[in-house]
Scaffold this motif. Sequence first.
Motif, mmCIF file in Angstrom:
data_model
loop_
_atom_site.group_PDB
_atom_site.id
_atom_site.type_symbol
_atom_site.label_atom_id
_atom_site.label_comp_id
_atom_site.label_asym_id
_atom_site.label_seq_id
_atom_site.Cartn_x
_atom_site.Cartn_y
_atom_site.Cartn_z
ATOM 1 N N GLU A 1 0.843 -1.258 -0.062
ATOM 2 C CA GLU A 1 0.157 -0.039 0.078
ATOM 3 C C GLU A 1 0.855 1.116 -0.129
ATOM 4 O OE1 GLU A 1 -3.827 -1.899 2.241
ATOM 5 O OE2 GLU A 1 -2.295 -1.147 3.400
ATOM 6 N N LEU A 2 2.103 1.037 0.811
ATOM 7 C CA LEU A 2 2.947 2.258 0.695
ATOM 8 C C LEU A 2 3.462 2.508 -0.674
ATOM 9 C CD1 LEU A 2 4.674 4.703 2.013
ATOM 10 C CD2 LEU A 2 6.164 2.596 2.678
ATOM 11 N N ALA A 3 3.850 1.375 -1.343
ATOM 12 C CA ALA A 3 4.477 1.721 -2.764
ATOM 13 C C ALA A 3 3.337 2.215 -3.651
ATOM 14 C CB ALA A 3 4.919 0.372 -3.267
ATOM 15 N N ALA A 4 2.054 1.590 -3.359
ATOM 16 C CA ALA A 4 1.091 2.149 -4.156
ATOM 17 C C ALA A 4 0.710 3.768 -4.109
ATOM 18 C CB ALA A 4 -0.161 1.459 -4.059
ATOM 19 N N ALA A 5 0.554 3.981 -2.995
ATOM 20 C CA ALA A 5 0.504 5.512 -2.840
ATOM 21 C C ALA A 5 1.838 6.262 -3.220
ATOM 22 C CB ALA A 5 0.191 5.851 -1.047
ATOM 23 N N ARG A 6 2.912 5.889 -3.023
ATOM 24 C CA ARG A 6 4.147 6.711 -3.663
ATOM 25 C C ARG A 6 3.889 6.877 -5.041
ATOM 26 N NH1 ARG A 6 9.474 4.392 -1.584
ATOM 27 N NH2 ARG A 6 10.079 6.758 -2.268
ATOM 28 N N GLU A 7 3.253 6.075 -5.708
ATOM 29 C CA GLU A 7 3.185 5.989 -7.116
ATOM 30 C C GLU A 7 2.345 7.361 -7.378
ATOM 31 O OE1 GLU A 7 4.357 4.265 -9.793
ATOM 32 O OE2 GLU A 7 5.727 3.173 -8.533
ATOM 33 N N ILE A 8 1.402 7.712 -6.547
ATOM 34 C CA ILE A 8 0.617 8.890 -6.785
ATOM 35 C C ILE A 8 1.174 10.180 -6.105
ATOM 36 C CG2 ILE A 8 -1.755 9.596 -6.390
ATOM 37 C CD1 ILE A 8 -2.460 6.400 -5.996
ATOM 38 N N VAL A 9 1.598 10.135 -5.095
ATOM 39 C CA VAL A 9 2.359 11.236 -4.333
ATOM 40 C C VAL A 9 3.321 11.051 -3.587
ATOM 41 C CG1 VAL A 9 0.544 11.417 -2.405
ATOM 42 C CG2 VAL A 9 1.312 13.410 -3.081
ATOM 43 N N ASP A 10 4.106 12.251 -3.058
ATOM 44 C CA ASP A 10 5.345 11.808 -2.161
ATOM 45 C C ASP A 10 4.711 11.475 -0.687
ATOM 46 O OD1 ASP A 10 7.178 12.094 -4.006
ATOM 47 O OD2 ASP A 10 7.494 14.623 -3.634
ATOM 48 N N ILE A 11 5.284 10.408 -0.061
ATOM 49 C CA ILE A 11 4.939 10.271 1.233
ATOM 50 C C ILE A 11 5.949 10.404 2.309
ATOM 51 C CG2 ILE A 11 4.033 8.115 2.764
ATOM 52 C CD1 ILE A 11 1.865 9.237 0.972
ATOM 53 N N ALA A 12 5.450 11.333 3.139
ATOM 54 C CA ALA A 12 6.654 11.667 3.916
ATOM 55 C C ALA A 12 6.715 11.043 5.212
ATOM 56 C CB ALA A 12 6.381 13.190 4.340
ATOM 57 N N SER A 13 5.435 10.421 5.693
ATOM 58 C CA SER A 13 5.376 9.512 6.941
ATOM 59 C C SER A 13 4.528 8.415 7.002
ATOM 60 C CB SER A 13 5.009 10.612 7.956
ATOM 61 O OG SER A 13 3.801 10.728 8.117
ATOM 62 N N VAL A 14 4.750 7.429 7.852
ATOM 63 C CA VAL A 14 4.080 6.320 8.061
ATOM 64 C C VAL A 14 3.884 5.880 9.493
ATOM 65 C CG1 VAL A 14 3.826 3.877 7.948
ATOM 66 C CG2 VAL A 14 4.527 5.131 5.808
ATOM 67 N N GLN A 15 2.506 5.929 9.954
ATOM 68 C CA GLN A 15 2.326 5.431 11.419
ATOM 69 C C GLN A 15 1.549 4.288 11.437
ATOM 70 O OE1 GLN A 15 0.609 8.889 13.245
ATOM 71 N NE2 GLN A 15 -0.279 7.856 15.093
ATOM 72 N N ASN A 16 2.286 3.328 12.002
ATOM 73 C CA ASN A 16 1.977 1.743 12.228
ATOM 74 C C ASN A 16 2.006 1.581 13.577
ATOM 75 O OD1 ASN A 16 1.695 1.770 9.529
ATOM 76 N ND2 ASN A 16 2.366 -0.316 9.189
ATOM 77 N N ARG A 17 1.361 0.574 14.004
ATOM 78 C CA ARG A 17 1.830 0.223 15.289
ATOM 79 C C ARG A 17 2.786 -0.568 15.688
ATOM 80 N NH1 ARG A 17 -1.428 -3.745 15.280
ATOM 81 N NH2 ARG A 17 -0.142 -5.496 15.484
ATOM 82 N N TYR A 18 3.904 -0.276 16.567
ATOM 83 C CA TYR A 18 4.907 -0.801 16.605
ATOM 84 C C TYR A 18 5.727 -0.456 18.025
ATOM 85 C CZ TYR A 18 9.706 -2.257 14.967
ATOM 86 O OH TYR A 18 11.160 -2.736 15.068
ATOM 87 N N ASN A 19 6.376 -1.704 18.652
ATOM 88 C CA ASN A 19 7.054 -1.562 19.782
ATOM 89 C C ASN A 19 7.992 -2.463 19.943
ATOM 90 O OD1 ASN A 19 5.922 -3.472 21.228
ATOM 91 N ND2 ASN A 19 3.905 -2.222 21.447
ATOM 92 N N LEU A 20 8.863 -2.445 21.031
ATOM 93 C CA LEU A 20 9.817 -3.457 21.375
ATOM 94 C C LEU A 20 9.458 -4.671 21.307
ATOM 95 C CD1 LEU A 20 12.900 -4.309 22.160
ATOM 96 C CD2 LEU A 20 12.300 -3.699 24.421
ATOM 97 N N LEU A 21 8.245 -5.240 21.552
ATOM 98 C CA LEU A 21 7.757 -6.283 21.708
ATOM 99 C C LEU A 21 6.442 -6.619 20.610
ATOM 100 C CD1 LEU A 21 7.288 -6.906 25.452
ATOM 101 C CD2 LEU A 21 9.147 -7.779 24.152
ATOM 102 N N ASP A 22 6.361 -5.746 19.914
ATOM 103 C CA ASP A 22 5.284 -6.140 18.513
ATOM 104 C C ASP A 22 6.095 -5.445 17.348
ATOM 105 O OD1 ASP A 22 3.194 -6.129 17.103
ATOM 106 O OD2 ASP A 22 1.722 -4.794 18.225
ATOM 107 N N ARG A 23 6.670 -6.126 16.746
ATOM 108 C CA ARG A 23 7.235 -5.867 15.381
ATOM 109 C C ARG A 23 6.705 -6.417 13.971
ATOM 110 N NH1 ARG A 23 13.449 -7.051 17.531
ATOM 111 N NH2 ARG A 23 12.794 -6.794 19.740
ATOM 112 N N GLU A 24 5.290 -6.392 13.914
ATOM 113 C CA GLU A 24 4.691 -7.096 13.030
ATOM 114 C C GLU A 24 5.105 -6.254 11.671
ATOM 115 O OE1 GLU A 24 -0.013 -7.449 11.256
ATOM 116 O OE2 GLU A 24 0.377 -7.059 13.474
ATOM 117 N N HIS A 25 5.063 -4.938 11.824
ATOM 118 C CA HIS A 25 5.451 -4.177 10.658
ATOM 119 C C HIS A 25 6.821 -3.644 10.424
ATOM 120 C CE1 HIS A 25 1.066 -3.464 10.183
ATOM 121 N NE2 HIS A 25 1.133 -2.962 11.432
ATOM 122 N N GLU A 26 7.856 -4.604 10.889
ATOM 123 C CA GLU A 26 9.147 -4.522 10.726
ATOM 124 C C GLU A 26 9.549 -4.462 9.006
ATOM 125 O OE1 GLU A 26 12.936 -3.872 11.811
ATOM 126 O OE2 GLU A 26 11.474 -4.888 13.282
#
Length: 267
Positions: free
Chosen positions: A151-176
């Motif tokens: 989804e990030l790659a698809a969005a970047r085909e349309i417009v510059d993306i400056a940030s992503v806000q996903n759930r993430y912490n030391l014990l939860d790295r699903e979005h590595e």
Amino acid sequence: MSTFAIGGDRRVGRLGLGAMHLSADRRGHDVARRAVELGVTLIDTAHLYGGGANEELLAEALHPYPDDLLITTKVGVAHTDGQWRLDGRPPVLRDQVDAALRRLRVDRLDLLQLHRIDPETPLADQVGALAELRAAGKIRHLGLSEVTVGELAAAREIVDIASVQNRYNLLDREHEPVLAACQAAGIAFLPWRPVAAGAFAENPEIAAVATETGATPTQVALAWLLAHSPVMLPIPGTASLTHLAENVVAAGLTLTPDQRTRLDRLR
């Protein structure tokens, strides 16, 4: 505190504040003001947080804003038929952006993030509408929240993306993988729920590193995030002045290579 230039030109301190839990009263105002006094230059809010009430709280507490303060907000969730639903239709996004400008008392949003991708609206329509608002001067930089690498790659085909806000912490790295994609592209990664205080305190390895450093488990977890990637900008939320001060101190905590290795092994 180390810094990061969002979008390559909007520099902020790498440890911010999530404003979701701030109450719309003197206590909430005090926490927001104290964060700025302690050097926090990135505060995260959203239309979802009270239907804009959280945005109004920040304006009441902090306007006129210091030149170095960036308040980022999110759109794309609407209250319909008595409940909150994803709604990325262009007219809704345009209305929420205009409302955010009014509530925050600004002429331009330095960072506007799509709270979630609405599966019932084409991605090109959602991101395209925000790109049009950026071209109109209402938005400086655009971001996404809770997205996959694709989804990030698809969005970047349309417009510059400056940030992503996903759930993430030391014990939860699903979005590595998403973090890796952001790091490769120089995109800011704002982990939400960066702190899971109870879980951190109960983990023997985190507790051991906390004892070694004279820090709290929460501070250790935040320091690990900051060391883990140069594009990481944690935004721990709190309504407590004590916890706020504790979080800010974490920005100055340095972990040894051995401590980082031990923490890296956790999941």
